[in-house]
Design an enzyme around this catalytic site. Sequence first.
Site, PDB file in Angstrom:
ATOM      1  N   TYR B  99      -8.989   0.356  17.261  1.00 18.37           N
ATOM      2  CA  TYR B  99      -8.529   1.744  17.427  1.00 18.37           C
ATOM      3  C   TYR B  99      -7.010   1.721  17.476  1.00 18.37           C
ATOM      4  O   TYR B  99      -6.408   0.893  18.172  1.00 18.37           O
ATOM      5  CB  TYR B  99      -9.075   2.315  18.741  1.00 18.37           C
ATOM      6  N   GLU B 182      -4.177   9.126  14.086  1.00 17.26           N
ATOM      7  CA  GLU B 182      -5.172   8.281  14.750  1.00 17.26           C
ATOM      8  C   GLU B 182      -6.101   7.640  13.715  1.00 17.26           C
ATOM      9  O   GLU B 182      -6.545   8.308  12.781  1.00 17.26           O
ATOM     10  CB  GLU B 182      -5.996   9.141  15.718  1.00 17.26           C
TER      11      GLU B 182
END
Lengths: 288, 361
Positions: B99, B182
């Site tokens: 992530y 993101e």
Amino acid sequence: MILAGRETGVIVTGATGRQGLFHIQLMNEYAREVGGVGVVAGVTPGKGGKEAAGVPVYDSIRAALKEHDADASVIFVPAGAAGDSIMESAANGLSLVVAITEHIPVHDTMQALAYARLCGSTVIGPNCPGLLSPGEAKLGIMPAQLATPGPVGVVSRSGTLTYEIVDELTRAGIGQSTVVGIGGDPVIGSTFTDILARFEKDPATKAVVLVGEVGGALEQEGAASTTLPLVAYVAGVSAPPDKRMGHAGAIVEGGEGDARSKIRALEAMGVTVASRPSEIPALVRSLV
Amino acid sequence: MKLREHEGKRIFADAGIPVPAGRVVQSVDELDDLSSFGDRVVLKAQVDVGGRGKAGGVVICGVDEAPARAAELFSKTIKGLAVSELLVEECLSIAHEYYCAVLIDRSTRQPVVLFTEAGGVEIEETARQDPDRIRRFDISPLLTELPAFAVRDLVGPAPKALGPVVSALYRVFLEKDALLAEINPLVVLDDGRVFAADAKVIVDDNAIARQGFRQNRDLTEREAEAERHGFSYVELDGEIGVVGNGAGLTMATLDLIEHYGLRAANFLDVGGGADRERVAHAVRLLAGSPGVRVIIVNLLGGITRCDEVAQGIIDAGVSQRVIVRMAGTNEAEGRALLTEHGYEMYDSMDRAVGAAAEVKV
């Protein structure tokens, strides 16, 4: 009284625009009324040598400072150039910069604030109504007739809601030391924490009204940082859950940032929270 | 403005972040030739909601079944949104999910870069239960590149091939005026290659013009009209229309409506300089919303001219009950005008909202 007083000389940037002209006039009417210095010069690149609402206009802050003493600027420059105007103020040694302009791209704001901090300047805003110390000084666009001098500081993320609360306090006979609108943008130069630290050092301020909104956690951080008696109000309990900033917002801010969880967090810290603006005067009175 | 996944991936690809081979389709007919994708494909509904995977918006299937499964997705609503676009992608054989995100921390007033080995759909759970597993680097906005040491610290023991992706994501964040960039998951395949398997990019609304983006939101007729007038407008499902000036005051008015047991039909902030014409437009806009029974106008400001506002309300001439609270210049003249035309005006918002609820305040 914090941040500015009668002796504060002010330069207005974006002086020749509609907003700039109008508010130079109102700020200087107020300065005359209270015997303060007020706005000494305006700045608009390319308009040097002209006049705006009775003050001389210069092409740059540097040029204005050759002819006038000033400590602060109030910025009405349009959004695309406002970050630059904050940096120009800071680079020229102005210790206080009040950025009224709304819709500044947040990356411009971040950069300008980081640079202003290197220069040692304090920035209020952007996207804010500025500050008003009743009987002392007005830097910005707050309607002065609603306020009256007294012992309560007001610090708020909102504009018109601040006026509403100042009006409620004044009608109830509770005066204000300084009213500061810190601005509604996600990134602002002075947070609740910064302003509360100044109120804490101000002998005239006995209690503070903190007006918050949905988003972020600046209200809780501010409340945790002060020993002053606080009454808080947070707008937005009826707001539908905000569209979240992906997972990342929750990770960094650790919570939802919605009004109800903000109110719960403030109450858990022992802060008195008003459920509507009209309750604020009585709650302030119960603390002071 | 939140970009769709495929728009975000286009930006990633331009910035040198590898993304899976894929294409966007608007109908099942466009799925005829999928041979270039291999045996299996991923079908991803392009809807603007989080938790899409958990809500059934992502399907992995064989190439032969793809048209049938795509038809199912097109007929679905995902968290209330119709599916008008699918992103069809090659199916990756994923070894591990990471992530990475760049966003703004309001408290430090700076960008912050996040990275963790615990990528995937449970990332928020990880953040709550095991925050130390998420590494962060706060970066001065005066720097235009992530320093090399910061990239090393963020990636830590994860494969070094992820470093350039982290650097590139920070450049995307800066260059696109993003509030958030993101990648979840950022994947490493069995063969060691690295891909951004998803893309979430939110662009600052105040920078959309200079970035050359067009608003991609589907607006209702009334939302489009509100946008033309420069109103900040959100539709809700109650019966009390609200016109206010300033987001905070308008929000507080909505809160008060709830406090008195009523339900607001909308949030409408007319913004600065509420003059006759703007007020008339705002009141007419709300009067045209189905279900609006009462309209509350709450305007406060030192420079608002109350006689102008009153004139605007009278010009609008709507059939619903209009309750006015305003304060500012020429208040007495405004009140006289409104009274003459049979409108109610109060001097506090408690009284105005109380009147709508038939409560004496």
